[in-house]
Motif scaffolding. Structure first.
Motif, PDB file in Angstrom:
ATOM      1  N   ILE A  38       0.306  -2.250 -12.817  1.00 52.32           N
ATOM      2  CA  ILE A  38       0.135  -2.123 -11.381  1.00 52.32           C
ATOM      3  C   ILE A  38      -1.472  -1.895 -11.309  1.00 52.32           C
ATOM      4  CG2 ILE A  38       2.256  -1.379 -10.957  1.00 52.32           C
ATOM      5  CD1 ILE A  38       0.947   1.302 -10.049  1.00 52.32           C
ATOM      6  N   ASP A  40      -4.138   0.257  -8.984  1.00 56.34           N
ATOM      7  CA  ASP A  40      -3.800   1.262  -7.716  1.00 56.34           C
ATOM      8  C   ASP A  40      -5.138   2.028  -7.600  1.00 56.34           C
ATOM      9  OD1 ASP A  40      -4.143   4.209  -9.169  1.00 56.34           O
ATOM     10  OD2 ASP A  40      -3.269   2.620 -10.616  1.00 56.34           O
ATOM     11  N   ASP A  78      -3.507   3.354  -2.356  1.00 54.25           N
ATOM     12  CA  ASP A  78      -3.291   1.845  -2.285  1.00 54.25           C
ATOM     13  C   ASP A  78      -2.935   1.074  -3.793  1.00 54.25           C
ATOM     14  OD1 ASP A  78      -3.387  -0.650  -1.396  1.00 54.25           O
ATOM     15  OD2 ASP A  78      -5.494  -0.828  -1.288  1.00 54.25           O
ATOM     16  N   ASP A  80       0.427  -1.328  -5.213  1.00 47.83           N
ATOM     17  CA  ASP A  80       1.229  -2.382  -5.322  1.00 47.83           C
ATOM     18  C   ASP A  80       2.289  -2.340  -6.516  1.00 47.83           C
ATOM     19  OD1 ASP A  80       2.676  -4.755  -4.738  1.00 47.83           O
ATOM     20  OD2 ASP A  80       1.039  -6.116  -5.166  1.00 47.83           O
ATOM     21  N   THR A  82       5.083  -4.323  -6.791  1.00 51.23           N
ATOM     22  CA  THR A  82       5.667  -5.332  -6.815  1.00 51.23           C
ATOM     23  C   THR A  82       5.899  -5.897  -8.510  1.00 51.23           C
ATOM     24  OG1 THR A  82       4.746  -5.936  -4.608  1.00 51.23           O
ATOM     25  CG2 THR A  82       5.639  -7.830  -6.132  1.00 51.23           C
ATOM     26  N   HIS A 124       4.415  -2.465  -1.702  1.00 47.75           N
ATOM     27  CA  HIS A 124       3.097  -2.409  -1.691  1.00 47.75           C
ATOM     28  C   HIS A 124       2.750  -1.135  -0.632  1.00 47.75           C
ATOM     29  CE1 HIS A 124      -1.066  -3.717  -1.821  1.00 47.75           C
ATOM     30  NE2 HIS A 124      -1.295  -3.277  -0.744  1.00 47.75           N
ATOM     31  N   LYS A 126       0.161   1.312   1.145  1.00 45.96           N
ATOM     32  CA  LYS A 126      -1.009   1.191   1.471  1.00 45.96           C
ATOM     33  C   LYS A 126      -1.036   2.237   2.401  1.00 45.96           C
ATOM     34  CE  LYS A 126      -4.974  -1.338   2.482  1.00 45.96           C
ATOM     35  NZ  LYS A 126      -5.426  -2.931   2.651  1.00 45.96           N
TER      36      LYS A 126
END
Length: 184
Positions: A38, A40, A78, A80, A82, A124, A126
């Motif tokens: 990821i 970040d 922040d 993600d 996924t 995600h 954020k």
């Protein structure tokens, strides 16, 4: 030759053996393929770092001391997650950990925020200006300009197989000041 009970037992044993084999293959495939990486970002807003003193905990009760110092600050996340979701991912448990050293204890870690992500649609994360969810209190109950580092950690819980974890390579450093102001 065989009665109904013996036939049912043989069929049940065969079904359990096949199911166990399939689950073992799924666990091995998940361990071999692993999960993605990821990107970040984790930042602390240094102007919002405060050390406050007051009661804390359930019903604002601290049984050790009537007033303890704890750090309050805001940070941004922040990230993600996924790529960590695949056909075998049940959930991802995300935590933000503050690590610091004192002269009495070389390694201190405090979980200050956590979240459980259960679907790829919500993967995600954020967030801006998040306050620490849990009290950051040192064992000495005093802060005196310790240098701390925030790190993002996660555990991937699969449907079948072993728990896999990871951590951010990038952290956010800040300094915890001594007690300066009372915050309500």
């Amino acid at each position: 030759m065989y009665n109904l009970q013996q036939r049912a037992n043989n069929l049940f044993s065969l079904a359990l053996s096949v199911l166990g084999t399939v689950l073992a293959v799924v666990a091995i495939i998940s361990a071999i393929t692993g999960y993605g990486t990821i990107e970040d970002e984790l930042r602390v807003d240094s102007k919002n770092i405060r050390v406050v003193t007051r009661r804390y905990g359930p019903e604002n009760t601290d049984y050790r001391n009537s007033k303890s110092e704890f750090a309050r600050f805001q940070f941004d996340v922040d990230a993600d997650f996924t790529p960590l979701f695949n056909w075998n991912t049940k959930q991802i448990f995300v935590t933000v950990v503050a690590e610091y050293e004192t002269k009495n204890f070389k390694r201190n870690q405090v979980v200050i925020w956590d979240k459980i992500i259960t679907s790829k649609d919500k993967a995600h994360v954020k967030l801006r200006n998040i306050r620490n969810k849990y009290a950051m209190i040192d064992i000495s109950q005093k802060w005196n300009f310790e240098r701390a580092n925030l790190t993002l950690l996660w555990d991937v819980t699969p449907y079948v197989g072993i728990l896999q974890s990871g951590h951010s390579n990038k952290g956010s450093q800040f300094i915890l000041p001594a007690f300066a102001s009372q915050m309500k």
